[in-house]
Design an enzyme around this catalytic site. Sequence first.
Site, PDB file in Angstrom:
ATOM      1  N   ASP A 165       0.813  -1.218   0.000  1.00  0.00           N
ATOM      2  CA  ASP A 165       0.000   0.000   0.000  1.00  0.00           C
ATOM      3  C   ASP A 165       0.849   1.272   0.000  1.00  0.00           C
ATOM      4  OD1 ASP A 165      -2.579   1.003  -0.052  1.00  0.00           O
ATOM      5  OD2 ASP A 165      -2.685   1.268   2.115  1.00  0.00           O
ATOM      6  N   GLY A 207      -7.306   8.638   7.602  1.00  0.00           N
ATOM      7  CA  GLY A 207      -7.403   8.865   9.045  1.00  0.00           C
ATOM      8  C   GLY A 207      -8.825   9.201   9.451  1.00  0.00           C
ATOM      9  N   HIS A 232      -9.917   5.240  -1.407  1.00  0.00           N
ATOM     10  CA  HIS A 232      -9.060   5.249  -0.215  1.00  0.00           C
ATOM     11  C   HIS A 232      -9.760   6.013   0.899  1.00  0.00           C
ATOM     12  CE1 HIS A 232      -5.029   3.718  -1.618  1.00  0.00           C
ATOM     13  NE2 HIS A 232      -5.769   3.680  -2.713  1.00  0.00           N
ATOM     14  N   GLY A 233      -9.206   5.889   2.112  1.00  0.00           N
ATOM     15  CA  GLY A 233      -9.734   6.661   3.235  1.00  0.00           C
ATOM     16  C   GLY A 233     -11.102   6.188   3.681  1.00  0.00           C
TER      17      GLY A 233
HETATM   18  O1  G3H Z   1      -4.671   2.933   1.830  1.00  0.00           O
HETATM   19  C1  G3H Z   1      -5.245   2.866   2.916  1.00  0.00           C
HETATM   20  C2  G3H Z   1      -6.550   3.459   3.131  1.00  0.00           C
HETATM   21  O2  G3H Z   1      -6.797   4.472   2.248  1.00  0.00           O
HETATM   22  C3  G3H Z   1      -6.934   3.613   4.565  1.00  0.00           C
HETATM   23  O3  G3H Z   1      -7.572   4.833   4.882  1.00  0.00           O
HETATM   24  O4  G3H Z   1      -6.967   4.773   7.275  1.00  0.00           O
HETATM   25  O5  G3H Z   1      -8.612   6.411   6.404  1.00  0.00           O
HETATM   26  O6  G3H Z   1      -9.213   4.018   6.534  1.00  0.00           O
HETATM   27  P1  G3H Z   1      -8.120   5.019   6.359  1.00  0.00           P
HETATM   28 ZN    ZN Z   2      -4.928   5.043   1.145  1.00  0.00          ZN
END
Ligand code: G3H
Ligand code: ZN
Length: 311
Positions: free
Chosen positions: A93, A198, A225-226
């Site tokens: 990642d 985050g 993502h996210g």
């Molecule tokens: O690549 C990892 C993700 O985009 C995780 O995002 O920590 O906000 O859930 P997150």
């Molecule tokens: Zn990410």
Amino acid sequence: MPLVTMKQIMADSVKRATTDVDPAERYAVGAFNFSTIPEMVGIVEGARSKNAPVILMASLGAIKYIGSLELIAETAKGIAKTYPEVPICLHLDHATDMEQIKQAVVAGFTNVMIDASQEEFEVNIAKSKEIADFAHNHSPYGINGCSVEAELGMLAGHEDNIHVEESGKAYTDPALVKEFVTKTGIDALAVAIGTAHGFYKAAPEIQFDLLEAIRKETDIALVLHGGTGVPEDDFRKCVAMGMSKINVGTGLKKVYTDAVREAIKTLPETEYDPRKIAGPGRQAIAKEIASKCDLFNCTGKTPDVLKSIYA
Ligand code: G3H
Ligand code: ZN
């Protein structure tokens, strides 16, 4: 079954995302960050309980903590042998170091993400193409034994070695998507449409019109993502509009740690068996993954994934 590539694990989802099917039939494969080996197992157990495919995501922090790319790759292979009924992809990642990404390919990761999203457009293209060419040709599993994800646009927030201020974020420009995908030869595109890495301070404002425009520009898999803290209805809408992979990281760390904290609080001080302390963390992760499989409409999709891979 052996580890499968992200391209393989998402082929059925991508087909549904890019053809004229009932949006309710669409689904995304869940992709989950882990920091420790027990979390890897918990993630797979959660997917197995829902007969769903799953993507295990190693962040740069996890690699540092666990020890090496090889240790993670061999562990993932062992997990795949132990849970043969679950299609599993091992993903690197948000990697930025070209040599490290190539090492991951050689070590046996079945998907790698080159994150050159902070670079100029042309540099992002050049680096993503270099990784796509390498990954498609140097996997120990043979030609196309490793697929590639790259990112266009920039998410706000913090992700190990990448930090983007809210003011520095940039949505994915649909006008650049076709050129980026064609010139790089990547298999999946991470898009910036309003989520952030985050925990959110305020609810994210997902740009669904942007997602619609991007979806029209390419037939490859789109990645959100996210995923931590995104409202459930927004997830459902993203899936119905053709998102094929959804990444969740931060929220899972909290699920694990909360469960371990609770176990320590509840157990007598004379208890010293680590399995009684870390075990509830692994179970909590499995439960969380199971509910994400339902939310992403991925529950019960293993037979369709296998059909698309082995037909
Ligand atoms: O690549 C990892 C993700 O985009 C995780 O995002 O920590 O906000 O859930 P997150
Ligand atoms: Zn990410």
